[in-house]
Design a protein around this motif. Structure first.
Motif, mmCIF file in Angstrom:
data_model
loop_
_atom_site.group_PDB
_atom_site.id
_atom_site.type_symbol
_atom_site.label_atom_id
_atom_site.label_comp_id
_atom_site.label_asym_id
_atom_site.label_seq_id
_atom_site.Cartn_x
_atom_site.Cartn_y
_atom_site.Cartn_z
ATOM 1 N N GLY A 313 60.518 -30.030 26.201
ATOM 2 C CA GLY A 313 60.827 -28.801 26.933
ATOM 3 C C GLY A 313 62.160 -28.830 27.641
ATOM 4 N N GLU A 314 63.002 -29.819 27.319
ATOM 5 C CA GLU A 314 64.295 -29.932 27.987
ATOM 6 C C GLU A 314 65.123 -28.674 27.786
ATOM 7 O OE1 GLU A 314 68.170 -32.947 28.059
ATOM 8 O OE2 GLU A 314 66.820 -32.908 26.322
ATOM 9 N N SER A 315 65.175 -28.170 26.557
ATOM 10 C CA SER A 315 65.973 -26.976 26.266
ATOM 11 C C SER A 315 65.490 -25.773 27.062
ATOM 12 C CB SER A 315 65.911 -26.641 24.768
ATOM 13 O OG SER A 315 66.613 -27.579 24.009
ATOM 14 N N VAL A 316 64.191 -25.635 27.157
ATOM 15 C CA VAL A 316 63.614 -24.495 27.884
ATOM 16 C C VAL A 316 64.045 -24.507 29.343
ATOM 17 C CG1 VAL A 316 61.478 -23.397 28.651
ATOM 18 C CG2 VAL A 316 61.633 -24.328 26.331
ATOM 19 N N ASP A 317 63.974 -25.669 29.969
ATOM 20 C CA ASP A 317 64.347 -25.783 31.381
ATOM 21 C C ASP A 317 65.835 -25.518 31.593
ATOM 22 O OD1 ASP A 317 61.744 -26.431 31.956
ATOM 23 O OD2 ASP A 317 62.083 -28.601 32.013
ATOM 24 N N LEU A 318 66.645 -26.064 30.705
ATOM 25 C CA LEU A 318 68.085 -25.868 30.838
ATOM 26 C C LEU A 318 68.469 -24.413 30.606
ATOM 27 C CD1 LEU A 318 69.383 -29.093 29.026
ATOM 28 C CD2 LEU A 318 69.738 -28.505 31.430
ATOM 29 N N LEU A 319 67.866 -23.788 29.620
ATOM 30 C CA LEU A 319 68.148 -22.377 29.346
ATOM 31 C C LEU A 319 67.719 -21.497 30.513
ATOM 32 C CD1 LEU A 319 67.123 -22.129 25.576
ATOM 33 C CD2 LEU A 319 69.435 -22.010 26.518
ATOM 34 N N ALA A 320 66.615 -21.840 31.143
ATOM 35 C CA ALA A 320 66.147 -21.074 32.300
ATOM 36 C C ALA A 320 67.134 -21.203 33.454
ATOM 37 C CB ALA A 320 64.761 -21.562 32.720
ATOM 38 N N SER A 321 67.635 -22.412 33.694
ATOM 39 C CA SER A 321 68.611 -22.631 34.767
ATOM 40 C C SER A 321 69.916 -21.907 34.459
ATOM 41 C CB SER A 321 68.891 -24.127 34.933
ATOM 42 O OG SER A 321 67.719 -24.818 35.319
ATOM 43 N N LEU A 322 70.324 -21.938 33.200
ATOM 44 C CA LEU A 322 71.554 -21.271 32.789
ATOM 45 C C LEU A 322 71.413 -19.754 32.913
ATOM 46 C CD1 LEU A 322 74.363 -21.943 31.699
ATOM 47 C CD2 LEU A 322 73.412 -21.835 29.366
ATOM 48 N N ALA A 323 70.261 -19.239 32.542
ATOM 49 C CA ALA A 323 70.017 -17.803 32.660
ATOM 50 C C ALA A 323 70.074 -17.361 34.117
ATOM 51 C CB ALA A 323 68.656 -17.449 32.050
ATOM 52 N N ASN A 324 69.527 -18.175 34.994
ATOM 53 C CA ASN A 324 69.548 -17.871 36.424
ATOM 54 C C ASN A 324 70.976 -17.889 36.967
ATOM 55 O OD1 ASN A 324 68.155 -17.519 39.075
ATOM 56 N ND2 ASN A 324 69.077 -19.526 39.481
ATOM 57 N N ALA A 325 71.776 -18.855 36.503
ATOM 58 C CA ALA A 325 73.154 -18.960 36.969
ATOM 59 C C ALA A 325 74.008 -17.793 36.500
ATOM 60 C CB ALA A 325 73.762 -20.276 36.484
ATOM 61 N N LEU A 326 73.668 -17.229 35.341
ATOM 62 C CA LEU A 326 74.460 -16.142 34.770
ATOM 63 C C LEU A 326 73.853 -14.765 35.025
ATOM 64 C CD1 LEU A 326 75.357 -17.764 31.312
ATOM 65 C CD2 LEU A 326 76.937 -17.298 33.201
ATOM 66 N N ASP A 327 72.677 -14.763 35.649
ATOM 67 C CA ASP A 327 71.963 -13.499 35.877
ATOM 68 C C ASP A 327 71.739 -12.775 34.552
ATOM 69 O OD1 ASP A 327 70.645 -11.573 37.351
ATOM 70 O OD2 ASP A 327 72.459 -10.414 37.768
ATOM 71 N N MET A 328 71.242 -13.538 33.579
ATOM 72 C CA MET A 328 70.936 -12.999 32.263
ATOM 73 C C MET A 328 69.502 -13.389 31.905
ATOM 74 S SD MET A 328 74.501 -14.042 30.285
ATOM 75 C CE MET A 328 74.132 -13.141 28.767
ATOM 76 N N THR A 329 68.989 -12.790 30.848
ATOM 77 C CA THR A 329 67.656 -13.171 30.412
ATOM 78 C C THR A 329 67.719 -14.475 29.633
ATOM 79 O OG1 THR A 329 67.761 -12.047 28.263
ATOM 80 C CG2 THR A 329 67.075 -10.728 30.174
ATOM 81 N N ALA A 330 66.571 -15.156 29.553
ATOM 82 C CA ALA A 330 66.512 -16.416 28.815
ATOM 83 C C ALA A 330 66.854 -16.204 27.351
ATOM 84 C CB ALA A 330 65.122 -17.041 28.955
ATOM 85 N N ASP A 331 66.417 -15.069 26.786
ATOM 86 C CA ASP A 331 66.712 -14.781 25.381
ATOM 87 C C ASP A 331 68.203 -14.583 25.161
ATOM 88 O OD1 ASP A 331 64.074 -14.957 24.663
ATOM 89 O OD2 ASP A 331 63.706 -12.790 24.678
ATOM 90 N N GLU A 332 68.878 -13.908 26.106
ATOM 91 C CA GLU A 332 70.328 -13.690 25.976
ATOM 92 C C GLU A 332 71.078 -15.015 26.012
ATOM 93 O OE1 GLU A 332 71.121 -9.309 27.988
ATOM 94 O OE2 GLU A 332 70.735 -11.027 29.313
ATOM 95 N N VAL A 333 70.699 -15.864 26.934
ATOM 96 C CA VAL A 333 71.363 -17.165 27.068
ATOM 97 C C VAL A 333 71.071 -18.043 25.857
ATOM 98 C CG1 VAL A 333 71.354 -19.321 28.374
ATOM 99 C CG2 VAL A 333 71.489 -17.141 29.576
ATOM 100 N N GLU A 334 69.841 -17.989 25.369
ATOM 101 C CA GLU A 334 69.487 -18.768 24.190
ATOM 102 C C GLU A 334 70.348 -18.357 23.000
ATOM 103 O OE1 GLU A 334 65.563 -20.205 21.639
ATOM 104 O OE2 GLU A 334 65.420 -18.483 22.981
ATOM 105 N N GLY A 335 70.620 -17.058 22.897
ATOM 106 C CA GLY A 335 71.460 -16.563 21.810
ATOM 107 C C GLY A 335 72.883 -17.104 21.908
ATOM 108 N N ILE A 336 73.399 -17.149 23.143
ATOM 109 C CA ILE A 336 74.755 -17.671 23.350
ATOM 110 C C ILE A 336 74.826 -19.149 22.958
ATOM 111 C CG2 ILE A 336 76.456 -18.278 25.120
ATOM 112 C CD1 ILE A 336 75.628 -15.714 26.607
ATOM 113 N N VAL A 337 73.859 -19.933 23.448
ATOM 114 C CA VAL A 337 73.843 -21.367 23.160
ATOM 115 C C VAL A 337 73.658 -21.622 21.670
ATOM 116 C CG1 VAL A 337 72.565 -23.523 23.527
ATOM 117 C CG2 VAL A 337 73.069 -22.021 25.461
ATOM 118 N N GLU A 338 72.795 -20.831 21.044
ATOM 119 C CA GLU A 338 72.552 -20.998 19.613
ATOM 120 C C GLU A 338 73.812 -20.685 18.806
ATOM 121 O OE1 GLU A 338 70.995 -22.072 16.220
ATOM 122 O OE2 GLU A 338 69.879 -22.249 18.103
#
Length: 370
Positions: A313-338
């Motif tokens: 679940g490392e990716s999930v936690d990091l994506l959640a933290s990144l989404a919070n830092a960017l004020d974006m949804t987890a799906d949006e951030v996941e798309g950027i990282v992908e």
């Protein structure tokens, strides 16, 4: 045939004569255009074995300059690796390990020069190298000879040839970049890459990209290098900005161990994306810079986790933290990282470079505008 009044005299010099030239300071082993000594020890030992056997060695090119006062200096145009190895052996810097000739191996394996019998050392000093002597040539012709000889022999990298043929302010700027603290703290360049000019080539390519835009490395690097080198004054102001950006990033990035930014591909993208936002980054408040520091650390960790499919679940936690830092949804951030991660494949391809730069620029601009 072009006639530049060049003088190429053929002569020879003994090992003893080279040692005397070196001791007196009359031998310049590494002129400014030469590469650093990169021969592995096995190659050095093989050369010493060749001398001990009395076999021939390819000729050395020496460029002689004589002053009006009769002072003479010999610069090594071709043969630096051979002469450096020779002089190092005479100074007992390495032993004869791994000799191939059975007779020599039985007598001298593991021995330093000082350990060889007197008669062997005396004969060693009398060995003659064939010399191609270049007398009082203009620097441009010496550089041209150096590049031509090494191009024919295929022993220099493209950047080593550029260093020889295109000295001047652009080359000096690239050396300033390579010596910058970011090159050290990031750990982005291996010792071997530095020795062969890979760090200079990297900065030449990324600076050209910042000026002219993204390209495929192999198709436009030489053209851009020639253009900037020929008229560097036009790019002087931007070279100052680029060095300032290196300082800013070296002080902003969280350099703890190896990060994504320790990879050539990711460092290239970081510099290009940051260049486009250099004014905003330069004007950021201390608190914004602290946030960017954490953001870029989160981002590179999320990309690394994605590349190894994120354990536990490392990716999930990091994506959640990144989404919070960017004020974006987890799906949006996941798309950027992908998207960014997909651009790491075929890393020098123009499309991949564009994808990586777009995604990292989006991340940085989102934080800078918040």
């Amino acid at each position: 045939m072009a006639d530049h009044g060049l003088k190429f005299e053929i002569e020879s010099k003994t090992v003893a004569e080279f040692r005397s030239l070196d001791k007196s300071g009359e031998l310049i082993l590494q002129p400014e255009y030469q590469r650093q000594a990169v021969w592995p020890e096995r190659a050095k030992v093989s050369l010493m074995e060749t001398i001990l056997l009395g076999y021939p060695i390819p000729e050395i090119y020496l460029s002689y300059e004589t002053s009006p006062d009769g002072e003479q200096i010999a610069s090594v145009v071709d043969g630096q690796q051979r002469l450096t190895s020779l002089l190092d052996f005479l100074k007992n810097k390495f032993p004869l390990d791994g000799l191939e000739d059975e007779t020599l191996s039985g007598k001298f394996e593991g021995k330093f020069f000082k350990d060889l019998p007197d008669d062997v050392r005396q004969e060693f000093f009398q060995y003659r190298f064939p010399i191609r002597r270049l007398s009082n040539l203009a620097d441009e012709f010496v550089r041209a000879v150096f590049a031509r000889v090494n191009r024919v022999n295929m022993v220099l990298t493209e950047q080593e040839l550029r260093n020889a043929l295109l000295p001047g302010p652009f080359n000096d700027f690239l050396k300033d970049c390579a010596a910058h603290q970011i090159s050290t703290v990031s750990g982005v360049f291996s010792g071997e890459r530095r020795k062969r000019g890979g760090d200079l080539e990297f900065y030449a390519e990324i600076f050209g990209t910042c000026i002219f835009g993204l390209s495929n490395k192999k198709t436009e690097l030489n053209e851009r290098y020639d253009k900037i080198s020929a008229d560097f004054e036009e790019y002087q102001d931007r070279s100052v900005e680029f060095l300032e950006l290196l300082t800013l990033l070296s002080e902003t990035i969280k350099w703890v161990g190896r990060t994504r930014w320790s990879n050539i591909v990711d460092m290239f993208t970081l510099l290009h994306a940051s260049w486009k936002l250099r004014e905003e980054l330069g004007n950021a408040t201390p608190s914004q810079k602290a946030e960017i520091r954490e953001l870029l650390d989160l981002f590179q960790r999320a990309v690394s986790a994605r590349k190894r499919n994120g354990e536990n679940g490392e990716s999930v936690d990091l994506l959640a933290s990144l989404a919070n830092a960017l004020d974006m949804t987890a799906d949006e951030v996941e798309g950027i990282v992908e998207e960014y991660t997909s651009g790491i494949r075929n890393s020098s391809d123009l499309g991949s470079r564009r994808v990586r730069s777009q995604q990292l620029t989006l991340v940085l601009s989102k934080k800078l505008k918040s």
